[in-house]
Design an enzyme around this catalytic site. Structure first.
Site, PDB file in Angstrom:
ATOM      1  N   LYS A 189     -33.177  -4.544   1.176  1.00 11.76           N
ATOM      2  CA  LYS A 189     -33.004  -5.591   0.162  1.00 11.76           C
ATOM      3  C   LYS A 189     -34.274  -6.453   0.033  1.00 11.76           C
ATOM      4  O   LYS A 189     -35.188  -6.315   0.828  1.00 11.76           O
ATOM      5  CB  LYS A 189     -31.775  -6.447   0.517  1.00 11.76           C
ATOM      6  CG  LYS A 189     -30.485  -5.608   0.650  1.00 11.76           C
ATOM      7  CD  LYS A 189     -30.011  -4.985  -0.659  1.00 11.76           C
ATOM      8  CE  LYS A 189     -29.220  -3.715  -0.477  1.00 11.76           C
ATOM      9  NZ  LYS A 189     -27.850  -3.833  -0.057  1.00 11.76           N
TER      10      LYS A 189
HETATM   11  C1  LIG Z   1     -26.490  -3.231   0.132  1.00  7.81           C
HETATM   12  C2  LIG Z   1     -25.308  -3.427  -0.748  1.00  7.81           C
HETATM   13  C3  LIG Z   1     -24.092  -3.894  -0.236  1.00  7.81           C
HETATM   14  C4  LIG Z   1     -23.806  -4.050   1.234  1.00  7.81           C
HETATM   15  O1  LIG Z   1     -24.604  -4.877   1.943  1.00  7.81           O
HETATM   16  P1  LIG Z   1     -24.554  -4.862   3.535  1.00  7.81           P
HETATM   17  O2  LIG Z   1     -25.268  -6.117   3.887  1.00  7.81           O
HETATM   18  O3  LIG Z   1     -25.294  -3.622   3.962  1.00  7.81           O
HETATM   19  O4  LIG Z   1     -23.149  -4.854   3.978  1.00  7.81           O
HETATM   20  C5  LIG Z   1     -23.074  -4.154  -1.126  1.00  7.81           C
HETATM   21  N1  LIG Z   1     -23.211  -3.936  -2.437  1.00  7.81           N
HETATM   22  C6  LIG Z   1     -24.348  -3.452  -2.970  1.00  7.81           C
HETATM   23  C7  LIG Z   1     -24.438  -3.232  -4.447  1.00  7.81           C
HETATM   24  C8  LIG Z   1     -25.430  -3.164  -2.135  1.00  7.81           C
HETATM   25  O5  LIG Z   1     -26.554  -2.637  -2.657  1.00  7.81           O
END
Ligand SMILES: *Cc1c(COP(=O)(O)O)cnc(C)c1O
Length: 383
Positions: free
Chosen positions: A183
């Site tokens: 992210k």
């Molecule tokens: C990465 C992601 C998540 C989950 O995030 P985590 O912190 O890994 O639990 C949820 N929704 C979307 C669209 C994502 O890209």
């Protein structure tokens, strides 16, 4: 061809980031404490949200949220199938029903019209996804949710720094962010819940730590007040300080990181402008600011190479790619246990078979990017 492998994503970690984490490790207090509180405060300032609660992942935020909203058997939650599996899986774990909604074919986002068609008297929650760093059309989506009196929570995993119509995501409504290493900023693993509803925030704060009645970090005892009691059964999803300190440092650089992503993304667009075999996502036609979480292309029929072959050929040339996302409703469990079939969500399926995320991360150089562009051109010219 490149000699070393170029990953499709890589976190930007500085020596100062490493030193800050090491300082926390040496401090004697490594779990949730002052750094987590500071990270929440800094996140509030950056997004202009009402309250921020840090947790171990966005998926854990989803568990707490569904519990706080009392979602269970007989309830329906609307979300796109074109998403990461976190929310659909969590809804199933709570015994509720996931109601998928198809997305726009060229932005991969939920439209107000498609959303409204899926609302029933059993709908308890709506969770659209800001896709790839562009913004959902929040005004009309909120209007649909308000008209039916249903809570809307934004999956903002891709949208740290994104704006809709001049509003930064988080500065209105209720949102969930992720700090997974791919992210825009990372804490290793981590997530943030933001809201303007103080009651919901208090409930979430308690539920993320055993359902205890208090959350305050006590400087004297280096912990929580020992007399804290369980007010309802909760989870154990608090973000430790050794992670929060990384989040604090990363958040201070988010604008710089996002502008590096933007420069690379615009350069990709320019380099690929004459190439009909791959089709980038289209910008939505309302006012928004992109955070460029991903650079997604669709491998079209003109390419005479399938998306899977395209990814494999790039990998052979030392270029990593990602797939965001393989649609949820056609994954094994969803097909076999829930009876989803092909043809139910045409735009989602069309993209699921063709999308590919090209390398995009702040520390990627123009030279790295030229390697990607050259490899793409070679792969597309091969047949
Ligand atoms: C990465 C992601 C998540 C989950 O995030 P985590 O912190 O890994 O639990 C949820 N929704 C979307 C669209 C994502 O890209």
């Amino acid at each position: 061809m490149r000699n070393d492998f170029l990953p499709f994503s890589k976190p930007s970690i500085t020596e100062e980031d490493i030193a800050a984490v090491a300082d926390v490790l040496r401090s004697g207090w490594i779990t949730t404490g002052p750094r987590a509180a500071q990270f929440e405060e800094a996140f509030k300032r950056y997004t202009s949200c009402g309250e921020a609660v840090a947790m171990t992942s966005e998926t854990s935020v989803m568990h707490v949220l569904l519990r706080a909203l009392g979602i269970g058997p007989g309830d329906e939650v609307i979300t796109p199938s074109m998403t990461w599996v976190s929310l659909p899986n969590t809804v199933l774990l709570f015994g509720a029903k996931v109601v998928f909604v198809d997305v726009d074919r060229d932005t991969l986002m939920v439209t107000p019209e498609a959303l409204e068609e899926k609302i029933t008297p059993r709908t308890k929650l709506i969770v659209p996804v800001h896709f790839a760093g562009a913004a959902l059309n929040m005004g009309p989506l909120r209007a649909v949710a308000e008209k039916h009196g249903i809570p809307l929570v934004e999956d903002a995993a891709h949208a740290l720094g994104t704006e809709w119509n001049g509003e930064r995501i988080g500065s209105k409504g209720t949102c969930m962010f992720s700090f997974h290493p791919i992210k825009n900023i990372t804490t290793g693993e981590g997530g943030m819940f933001t809201t303007f509803d103080p009651e919901l925030a208090a409930r979430v704060r308690s539920l993320k730590f055993h359902g205890l009645g208090v959350d305050a970090y006590d400087r004297q005892t280096h912990g929580r007040a020992p007399q804290a009691q369980v007010v309802e059964p909760g989870f154990k999803f608090n973000m430790p300080d050794m992670q929060a300190v990384l989040g604090l440092r990363q958040l201070a650089r988010v604008e710089e990181l996002n502008s590096k992503r933007e420069a690379l993304a615009l350069r990709y667009r320019e380099k690929f402008s004459g190439i009909g075999e791959i089709m980038p996502l289209r910008d939505p036609d309302y006012k928004f600011k992109h955070s460029w979480h991903l650079f997604v292309v669709r491998v079209t029929e003109k390419a005479r190479v399938t998306r899977d072959e395209f990814m494999a050929e790039l990998k052979r040339r030392n270029i990593g790619t990602g797939l965001h996302f393989r649609c949820t409703h056609l994954q094994k469990y969803y097909r076999e246990a829930l009876g989803y079939r092909e043809g139910m969500y045409p735009n989602t399926e069309w993209n699921s078979d063709r999308i590919c995320s090209l390398p995009l991360f702040p520390d990627m150089t123009e030279r790295d990017q030229d390697d990607v562009v050259d490899a793409v051109k070679v792969v597309l010219a091969r047949r």
